[in-house]
Design an enzyme around this catalytic site. Structure first.
Site, short mmCIF file in Angstrom:
data_model
loop_
_atom_site.label_atom_id
_atom_site.label_comp_id
_atom_site.label_asym_id
_atom_site.label_seq_id
_atom_site.Cartn_x
_atom_site.Cartn_y
_atom_site.Cartn_z
CB CYS A 113 -7.00 6.73 1.74
SG CYS A 113 -5.50 7.29 2.60
CB SER A 114 -4.40 4.89 -1.90
OG SER A 114 -4.61 6.26 -2.25
CB CYS A 115 -0.96 6.52 2.95
SG CYS A 115 -2.07 7.78 3.62
#
Length: 206
Positions: A113-115
């Site tokens: 995702c976009s951690c």
């Protein structure tokens, strides 16, 4: 950042419309208030910003003992610095630093995702969440780095770190040569969000 990873304007506008619609719905349902949104945005604008990361990098550049500690026990090392209280939150507890060195270059991505290490780098840039960047950086990091202007020698090892909710990585870039006489404030000007992700090198003194 290279236009190759620029977020298309139409997708950015579509995302903005979706966010605005969700915000209106949550306010209408009484889940949040408009003050809640302003408070959260203000928090990220004033507290959780790349300025925190810049301070950490410069401390590592100027203090060899801290540089060693920050990559072995990042949360403990960060607790030594004068950083916002929010650094001790969930994202702060999971922050992990890695350091570039001669022959080693680190690159941080998030394939799921976009951690992102918000307390250190603030909100992630749009291109960081782009599926093309995430996939290609994992598969062919040397090529991707070359395309954005990071030309590394063939014998440089590239280490790719995949961030998650359990480990949010950021990079201590190498200190540029010719910066021994610079103040901490001048050194901070050489550190960018991109260099702390690994898609750029630290800047050079003018």
């Amino acid at each position: 950042m290279s236009d190759q990873f620029a977020y298309p304007a139409e997708r950015e506008q579509d995302s903005a419309r979706r966010v605005a619609a969700l915000e209106r719905l949550l306010i209408e349902k009484g889940v949040i208030t408009d003050q809640t949104v302003d408070k959260v945005l203000g928090y990220f604008e004033s507290e959780m910003t790349p300025l925190n990361g810049k301070k950490i990098v410069v401390k590592a550049w100027t203090d060899p003992d801290f540089a060693a500690r920050v990559v072995t026990d990042t949360p403990a090392a960060l607790a030594e610095l004068d950083l916002p209280e929010g650094m001790a939150g969930a994202e702060g507890e999971h922050i992990q630093a890695v350091a570039n060195a001669p022959g080693i270059h680190n690159l941080v991505i998030c394939t799921l995702c976009s951690c992102f290490p918000w307390p250190v780098l603030g909100l992630p840039p749009y291109w960081y969440k782009d599926p093309v960047f995430r996939a290609r950086a994992a598969r062919e990091p040397r090529t991707v780095l070359a395309e954005v202007g990071v030309d590394l020698p063939d014998d440089t090892e590239i280490r790719v770190w995949d961030s998650s909710g359990h480990s949010r990585w950021f990079v201590i870039p190498e200190r540029p040569a010719g910066t021994d006489d610079l103040t901490d404030e001048q050194l901070m000007d050489l550190v960018t969000t991109e260099s702390m992700i690994g898609v750029a090198l630290a800047g050079r003194p003018a």
